[in-house]
Design a protein around this motif. Structure first.
Motif, PDB file in Angstrom:
ATOM      1  N   VAL A 299      -8.913  39.596 -72.675  1.00  0.00           N
ATOM      2  CA  VAL A 299      -8.661  39.510 -74.115  1.00  0.00           C
ATOM      3  C   VAL A 299      -7.158  39.555 -74.387  1.00  0.00           C
ATOM      4  O   VAL A 299      -6.405  40.284 -73.737  1.00  0.00           O
ATOM      5  CB  VAL A 299      -9.369  40.663 -74.853  1.00  0.00           C
ATOM      6  N   VAL A 300      -6.705  38.764 -75.346  1.00  0.00           N
ATOM      7  CA  VAL A 300      -5.310  38.748 -75.748  1.00  0.00           C
ATOM      8  C   VAL A 300      -5.082  39.861 -76.776  1.00  0.00           C
ATOM      9  O   VAL A 300      -5.733  39.899 -77.817  1.00  0.00           O
ATOM     10  CB  VAL A 300      -4.924  37.389 -76.364  1.00  0.00           C
ATOM     11  N   PHE A 301      -4.139  40.757 -76.480  1.00  0.00           N
ATOM     12  CA  PHE A 301      -3.816  41.856 -77.381  1.00  0.00           C
ATOM     13  C   PHE A 301      -2.451  41.626 -78.024  1.00  0.00           C
ATOM     14  O   PHE A 301      -1.477  41.298 -77.346  1.00  0.00           O
ATOM     15  CB  PHE A 301      -3.791  43.192 -76.626  1.00  0.00           C
ATOM     16  N   LEU A 302      -2.404  41.796 -79.339  1.00  0.00           N
ATOM     17  CA  LEU A 302      -1.164  41.701 -80.095  1.00  0.00           C
ATOM     18  C   LEU A 302      -0.960  43.000 -80.859  1.00  0.00           C
ATOM     19  O   LEU A 302      -1.821  43.418 -81.633  1.00  0.00           O
ATOM     20  CB  LEU A 302      -1.200  40.521 -81.066  1.00  0.00           C
ATOM     21  N   LEU A 303       0.175  43.648 -80.631  1.00  0.00           N
ATOM     22  CA  LEU A 303       0.535  44.846 -81.369  1.00  0.00           C
ATOM     23  C   LEU A 303       1.396  44.432 -82.560  1.00  0.00           C
ATOM     24  O   LEU A 303       2.408  43.751 -82.399  1.00  0.00           O
ATOM     25  CB  LEU A 303       1.321  45.810 -80.472  1.00  0.00           C
ATOM     26  N   ILE A 304       0.977  44.832 -83.758  1.00  0.00           N
ATOM     27  CA  ILE A 304       1.689  44.441 -84.977  1.00  0.00           C
ATOM     28  C   ILE A 304       2.240  45.674 -85.690  1.00  0.00           C
ATOM     29  O   ILE A 304       1.496  46.581 -86.061  1.00  0.00           O
ATOM     30  CB  ILE A 304       0.762  43.671 -85.937  1.00  0.00           C
ATOM     31  N   GLY A 305       3.555  45.680 -85.872  1.00  0.00           N
ATOM     32  CA  GLY A 305       4.203  46.672 -86.723  1.00  0.00           C
ATOM     33  C   GLY A 305       4.282  46.081 -88.127  1.00  0.00           C
ATOM     34  O   GLY A 305       5.115  45.219 -88.392  1.00  0.00           O
ATOM     35  N   HIS A 306       3.409  46.538 -89.002  1.00  0.00           N
ATOM     36  CA  HIS A 306       3.264  45.922 -90.322  1.00  0.00           C
ATOM     37  C   HIS A 306       4.108  46.647 -91.375  1.00  0.00           C
ATOM     38  O   HIS A 306       4.579  47.754 -91.169  1.00  0.00           O
ATOM     39  CB  HIS A 306       1.787  45.944 -90.714  1.00  0.00           C
ATOM     40  N   LYS A 307       4.279  45.981 -92.509  1.00  0.00           N
ATOM     41  CA  LYS A 307       4.999  46.482 -93.684  1.00  0.00           C
ATOM     42  C   LYS A 307       6.509  46.609 -93.440  1.00  0.00           C
ATOM     43  O   LYS A 307       7.136  47.610 -93.815  1.00  0.00           O
ATOM     44  CB  LYS A 307       4.424  47.817 -94.152  1.00  0.00           C
ATOM     45  N   VAL A 308       7.127  45.594 -92.844  1.00  0.00           N
ATOM     46  CA  VAL A 308       8.577  45.654 -92.638  1.00  0.00           C
ATOM     47  C   VAL A 308       9.344  45.574 -93.954  1.00  0.00           C
ATOM     48  O   VAL A 308      10.555  45.801 -93.981  1.00  0.00           O
ATOM     49  CB  VAL A 308       9.063  44.550 -91.676  1.00  0.00           C
ATOM     50  N   ASP A 309       8.646  45.259 -95.043  1.00  0.00           N
ATOM     51  CA  ASP A 309       9.285  45.332 -96.357  1.00  0.00           C
ATOM     52  C   ASP A 309       9.634  46.776 -96.718  1.00  0.00           C
ATOM     53  O   ASP A 309      10.433  47.025 -97.626  1.00  0.00           O
ATOM     54  CB  ASP A 309       8.366  44.733 -97.422  1.00  0.00           C
ATOM     55  N   LEU A 310       9.039  47.736 -95.988  1.00  0.00           N
ATOM     56  CA  LEU A 310       9.353  49.154 -96.186  1.00  0.00           C
ATOM     57  C   LEU A 310      10.322  49.653 -95.119  1.00  0.00           C
ATOM     58  O   LEU A 310      10.260  50.815 -94.703  1.00  0.00           O
ATOM     59  CB  LEU A 310       8.055  49.991 -96.148  1.00  0.00           C
ATOM     60  N   ASP A 311      11.217  48.800 -94.707  1.00  0.00           N
ATOM     61  CA  ASP A 311      12.160  49.146 -93.640  1.00  0.00           C
ATOM     62  C   ASP A 311      12.991  50.386 -93.996  1.00  0.00           C
ATOM     63  O   ASP A 311      13.360  51.163 -93.122  1.00  0.00           O
ATOM     64  CB  ASP A 311      13.089  47.958 -93.360  1.00  0.00           C
ATOM     65  N   TYR A 312      13.272  50.581 -95.270  1.00  0.00           N
ATOM     66  CA  TYR A 312      14.053  51.745 -95.697  1.00  0.00           C
ATOM     67  C   TYR A 312      13.273  53.048 -95.521  1.00  0.00           C
ATOM     68  O   TYR A 312      13.853  54.148 -95.572  1.00  0.00           O
ATOM     69  CB  TYR A 312      14.474  51.586 -97.172  1.00  0.00           C
ATOM     70  N   GLN A 313      11.950  52.946 -95.283  1.00  0.00           N
ATOM     71  CA  GLN A 313      11.124  54.120 -95.020  1.00  0.00           C
ATOM     72  C   GLN A 313      10.635  54.144 -93.567  1.00  0.00           C
ATOM     73  O   GLN A 313       9.729  54.891 -93.224  1.00  0.00           O
ATOM     74  CB  GLN A 313       9.909  54.135 -95.956  1.00  0.00           C
ATOM     75  N   ARG A 314      11.238  53.339 -92.736  1.00  0.00           N
ATOM     76  CA  ARG A 314      10.779  53.165 -91.357  1.00  0.00           C
ATOM     77  C   ARG A 314      10.747  54.490 -90.585  1.00  0.00           C
ATOM     78  O   ARG A 314      11.724  55.249 -90.583  1.00  0.00           O
ATOM     79  CB  ARG A 314      11.698  52.170 -90.642  1.00  0.00           C
ATOM     80  N   GLU A 315       9.621  54.720 -89.911  1.00  0.00           N
ATOM     81  CA  GLU A 315       9.466  55.886 -89.044  1.00  0.00           C
ATOM     82  C   GLU A 315       9.259  55.486 -87.581  1.00  0.00           C
ATOM     83  O   GLU A 315       9.262  56.344 -86.696  1.00  0.00           O
ATOM     84  CB  GLU A 315       8.278  56.744 -89.506  1.00  0.00           C
ATOM     85  N   VAL A 316       9.067  54.180 -87.354  1.00  0.00           N
ATOM     86  CA  VAL A 316       8.874  53.661 -85.992  1.00  0.00           C
ATOM     87  C   VAL A 316       9.885  52.539 -85.770  1.00  0.00           C
ATOM     88  O   VAL A 316       9.888  51.553 -86.518  1.00  0.00           O
ATOM     89  CB  VAL A 316       7.445  53.120 -85.788  1.00  0.00           C
ATOM     90  N   THR A 317      10.739  52.678 -84.787  1.00  0.00           N
ATOM     91  CA  THR A 317      11.750  51.649 -84.539  1.00  0.00           C
ATOM     92  C   THR A 317      11.121  50.429 -83.877  1.00  0.00           C
ATOM     93  O   THR A 317      10.051  50.519 -83.251  1.00  0.00           O
ATOM     94  CB  THR A 317      12.865  52.180 -83.627  1.00  0.00           C
TER      95      THR A 317
END
Length: 233
Positions: free
Chosen positions: A131-149
């Motif tokens: 199976v092909v797995f894709l990890l998505i870091g969503h909501k980059v519009d909230l970059d100013y609140q980013r908790e995961v680099t």
């Protein structure tokens, strides 16, 4: 970490006088409120809804992509509930998927930490398929609140042989690219024999003729910048 493969070399393996139509099943998993439904609606309906009701059990979406002159793919997209009480229902859908998107919210570290649990659950439920797995870091519009680099997401994907991408349904960032990336990788593995179409497994279906009466996206699927969709790293 995996990356999407160009289709140019794969096209040489296809008979030019035959048009193929495939159906790929893809499941989207992750904690509640990370934006799985918003991501899917933006991709399949072209609209963003600021607030929506939580998914109950499993929801279903469809979109058809044309990868090249001879290859069309119907994506069956299964949107799953992130709440614990629906996990037993979600597990039944893992077995018939060719792709799996694990979504976390970059402004919610806990959702990123739970990605490991979601990946483990998926591996436990999948019946020996590549199976092909894709990890998505969503909501980059909230970059100013980013908790995961971004580097943390990339490191996790590298460690678990996953594709990685950051997206935002709200500002149309990498939405098309994410689903196209998974579609191309599934197709590549199918053509190269890394994914087997077993009897009783519905992750991939092949119809060696051109179907009629189906909507086919005319979006730019080349991966090139169209001037407004691509905004992420």
């Amino acid at each position: 970490m995996l990356s999407a493969y160009p289709l140019d070399s794969l096209e040489m393996r296809e008979r030019k006088d035959t048009k193929y139509f495939y159906q790929f099943r893809v499941i989207i998993i992750g904690d509640s409120t990370v934006g799985k439904s918003s991501l899917l609606r933006q991709f399949t309906e072209g609209q963003f809804i600021e607030s929506s009701d939580p998914t109950v059990g499993v929801d279903f979406h469809v979109r058809v992509l044309q990868l090249n002159e001879n290859i069309r793919v119907k994506l069956q997209l299964w949107d799953t509930a992130g709440q614990e009480r629906f996990r037993s229902i979600t597990k039944t859908y893992y077995r018939n998927c060719a792709g799996c998107l694990i979504v976390y919210d970059i402004s919610n570290r806990e959702s990123f930490e739970h990605a490991r649990d979601w990946l483990y659950e998926a591996h436990q439920s999948i019946d020996d398929q590549n199976v092909v797995f894709l990890l998505i870091g969503h909501k980059v519009d909230l970059d100013y609140q980013r908790e995961v680099t971004t580097s943390e997401g990339e490191a996790f994907a590298n460690a678990h042989d996953m594709i990685f991408m950051e997206t935002s349904a709200k500002v149309l960032c990498n939405v098309e690219e994410a689903f196209l990336c998974v579609t191309k990788e599934i197709y590549r593995r199918l053509v190269e024999g890394d994914i087997d179409q077993k009897e009783g497994w519905d992750g991939i279906k092949t119809i060696p003729f051109r179907p009629t009466g189906l909507y086919v996206s005319n979006e730019n699927l080349t991966g090139h910048d169209d001037g407004h969709r691509r905004c992420c790293r």
